[in-house]
Design a protein around this motif. Structure first.
Motif, PDB file in Angstrom:
ATOM      1  N   MET A 199       0.866  -1.110  -0.020  1.00 11.06           N
ATOM      2  CA  MET A 199      -0.059   0.001   0.013  1.00 11.06           C
ATOM      3  C   MET A 199       1.094   1.080   0.101  1.00 11.06           C
ATOM      4  SD  MET A 199      -3.019   1.489   2.615  1.00 11.06           S
ATOM      5  CE  MET A 199      -2.705   0.166   3.720  1.00 11.06           C
ATOM      6  N   ASP A 200       0.560   2.083  -0.951  1.00 11.95           N
ATOM      7  CA  ASP A 200       1.446   3.481  -0.834  1.00 11.95           C
ATOM      8  C   ASP A 200       0.916   4.443   0.216  1.00 11.95           C
ATOM      9  OD1 ASP A 200       2.622   5.589  -1.684  1.00 11.95           O
ATOM     10  OD2 ASP A 200       1.311   6.237  -3.328  1.00 11.95           O
ATOM     11  N   LYS A 201       1.846   4.660   1.041  1.00  8.54           N
ATOM     12  CA  LYS A 201       1.534   5.790   2.187  1.00  8.54           C
ATOM     13  C   LYS A 201       2.144   7.045   1.976  1.00  8.54           C
ATOM     14  CE  LYS A 201       0.733   1.956   5.349  1.00  8.54           C
ATOM     15  NZ  LYS A 201       0.748   1.768   6.988  1.00  8.54           N
ATOM     16  N   THR A 202       2.207   7.515   0.538  1.00 10.53           N
ATOM     17  CA  THR A 202       2.717   8.971   0.433  1.00 10.53           C
ATOM     18  C   THR A 202       1.986   9.745   0.787  1.00 10.53           C
ATOM     19  OG1 THR A 202       3.834   8.075  -1.653  1.00 10.53           O
ATOM     20  CG2 THR A 202       3.603  10.102  -1.569  1.00 10.53           C
ATOM     21  N   ILE A 203       2.406  10.817   1.434  1.00 10.51           N
ATOM     22  CA  ILE A 203       1.341  12.034   1.956  1.00 10.51           C
ATOM     23  C   ILE A 203       1.270  13.266   0.937  1.00 10.51           C
ATOM     24  CG2 ILE A 203       1.167  13.694   3.589  1.00 10.51           C
ATOM     25  CD1 ILE A 203       2.429  11.929   5.799  1.00 10.51           C
ATOM     26  N   ARG A 204       0.287  13.585   0.277  1.00  9.66           N
ATOM     27  CA  ARG A 204       0.287  14.455  -0.671  1.00  9.66           C
ATOM     28  C   ARG A 204      -0.363  15.649   0.061  1.00  9.66           C
ATOM     29  NH1 ARG A 204      -0.755   9.557  -3.265  1.00  9.66           N
ATOM     30  NH2 ARG A 204       0.782   9.181  -5.051  1.00  9.66           N
ATOM     31  N   LYS A 205      -0.052  17.011  -0.321  1.00  6.20           N
ATOM     32  CA  LYS A 205      -0.544  18.066  -0.290  1.00  6.20           C
ATOM     33  C   LYS A 205      -1.461  18.813  -1.301  1.00  6.20           C
ATOM     34  CE  LYS A 205       0.268  22.575   2.122  1.00  6.20           C
ATOM     35  NZ  LYS A 205       1.282  23.479   2.789  1.00  6.20           N
ATOM     36  N   PHE A 206      -2.359  19.291  -1.304  1.00  4.53           N
ATOM     37  CA  PHE A 206      -3.308  19.853  -2.332  1.00  4.53           C
ATOM     38  C   PHE A 206      -3.639  21.273  -2.143  1.00  4.53           C
ATOM     39  CE2 PHE A 206      -4.309  15.135  -2.456  1.00  4.53           C
ATOM     40  CZ  PHE A 206      -3.923  15.014  -3.717  1.00  4.53           C
ATOM     41  N   SER A 207      -3.872  21.993  -3.116  1.00  4.13           N
ATOM     42  CA  SER A 207      -4.236  23.291  -2.889  1.00  4.13           C
ATOM     43  C   SER A 207      -5.429  23.598  -2.962  1.00  4.13           C
ATOM     44  CB  SER A 207      -3.398  24.241  -3.753  1.00  4.13           C
ATOM     45  OG  SER A 207      -3.669  23.810  -5.336  1.00  4.13           O
ATOM     46  N   SER A 208      -6.277  22.615  -3.320  1.00  5.69           N
ATOM     47  CA  SER A 208      -7.856  22.905  -3.524  1.00  5.69           C
ATOM     48  C   SER A 208      -8.351  21.592  -3.208  1.00  5.69           C
ATOM     49  CB  SER A 208      -8.315  23.448  -4.725  1.00  5.69           C
ATOM     50  OG  SER A 208      -8.266  22.743  -5.792  1.00  5.69           O
ATOM     51  N   ASN A 209      -9.705  21.747  -2.649  1.00  7.95           N
ATOM     52  CA  ASN A 209     -10.545  20.423  -2.522  1.00  7.95           C
ATOM     53  C   ASN A 209     -10.817  19.923  -3.744  1.00  7.95           C
ATOM     54  OD1 ASN A 209     -12.116  18.604  -0.973  1.00  7.95           O
ATOM     55  ND2 ASN A 209     -13.916  19.806  -1.279  1.00  7.95           N
ATOM     56  N   ALA A 210     -11.102  20.598  -4.907  1.00  8.01           N
ATOM     57  CA  ALA A 210     -11.204  20.121  -6.209  1.00  8.01           C
ATOM     58  C   ALA A 210     -10.110  19.281  -6.638  1.00  8.01           C
ATOM     59  CB  ALA A 210     -11.774  21.154  -7.200  1.00  8.01           C
ATOM     60  N   GLU A 211      -8.881  19.643  -6.440  1.00  7.42           N
ATOM     61  CA  GLU A 211      -7.578  19.153  -6.753  1.00  7.42           C
ATOM     62  C   GLU A 211      -7.541  17.703  -6.247  1.00  7.42           C
ATOM     63  OE1 GLU A 211      -2.951  19.477  -6.647  1.00  7.42           O
ATOM     64  OE2 GLU A 211      -4.048  21.397  -6.431  1.00  7.42           O
ATOM     65  N   GLN A 212      -7.911  17.758  -4.756  1.00 10.96           N
ATOM     66  CA  GLN A 212      -7.999  16.376  -4.097  1.00 10.96           C
ATOM     67  C   GLN A 212      -8.951  15.404  -4.504  1.00 10.96           C
ATOM     68  OE1 GLN A 212     -10.477  15.519  -1.543  1.00 10.96           O
ATOM     69  NE2 GLN A 212      -9.481  13.576  -1.040  1.00 10.96           N
ATOM     70  N   LYS A 213     -10.273  16.183  -5.009  1.00  5.61           N
ATOM     71  CA  LYS A 213     -11.036  15.221  -5.414  1.00  5.61           C
ATOM     72  C   LYS A 213     -10.829  14.315  -6.627  1.00  5.61           C
ATOM     73  CE  LYS A 213     -15.265  16.898  -3.247  1.00  5.61           C
ATOM     74  NZ  LYS A 213     -16.606  17.616  -3.431  1.00  5.61           N
ATOM     75  N   ALA A 214     -10.216  15.256  -7.629  1.00  5.16           N
ATOM     76  CA  ALA A 214      -9.747  14.755  -8.757  1.00  5.16           C
ATOM     77  C   ALA A 214      -8.751  13.674  -8.563  1.00  5.16           C
ATOM     78  CB  ALA A 214      -9.312  15.818  -9.675  1.00  5.16           C
ATOM     79  N   GLU A 215      -7.820  13.841  -7.809  1.00  2.71           N
ATOM     80  CA  GLU A 215      -6.817  12.695  -7.437  1.00  2.71           C
ATOM     81  C   GLU A 215      -7.312  11.606  -6.898  1.00  2.71           C
ATOM     82  OE1 GLU A 215      -3.319  10.785  -7.223  1.00  2.71           O
ATOM     83  OE2 GLU A 215      -3.710  12.476  -8.402  1.00  2.71           O
TER      84      GLU A 215
END
Length: 67
Positions: A1-17
Motif C-alpha cells: 500500500m502506498d502511504k505517500t502524503i500529498r498536499k493539495f492546494s484545493s478541494n477540487a484537486e484532491q477530489k480529482a486525485e
C-alpha cells in the motif's frame, strides 16, 4: 500500500486525485476495497461480519425538520 502524503492546494484537486486513484484500480480491487471497508465497519460496531448470511431487508424513513 502506498502511504505517500500529498498536499493539495484545493478541494477540487484532491477530489480529482481521489477519482484518478480509484479509476486506476481494477473492478476487482475496487470491489475488494468496499468488501474490506464493510467488514471493518461491522467490526467497529461489534458485529461479526458474515458475508454468507443474508440480512433481512430493512426500510428506514428519515424525517428532516422543516425550517
Amino acid at each position: 500500500m502506498d502511504k505517500t502524503i500529498r498536499k493539495f492546494s484545493s478541494n477540487a484537486e484532491q477530489k480529482a486525485e481521489t477519482y484518478r486513484y480509484w479509476r486506476s484500480k481494477s473492478p476487482e480491487e475496487r470491489f475488494l476495497a468496499v468488501w474490506e471497508a464493510t467488514a471493518m465497519a461491522y467490526a467497529f460496531k461489534g458485529v461479526k461480519y458474515d458475508p454468507t448470511r443474508r440480512s433481512p431487508a430493512t426500510l428506514t424513513r428519515v424525517q428532516r425538520a422543516r425550517g
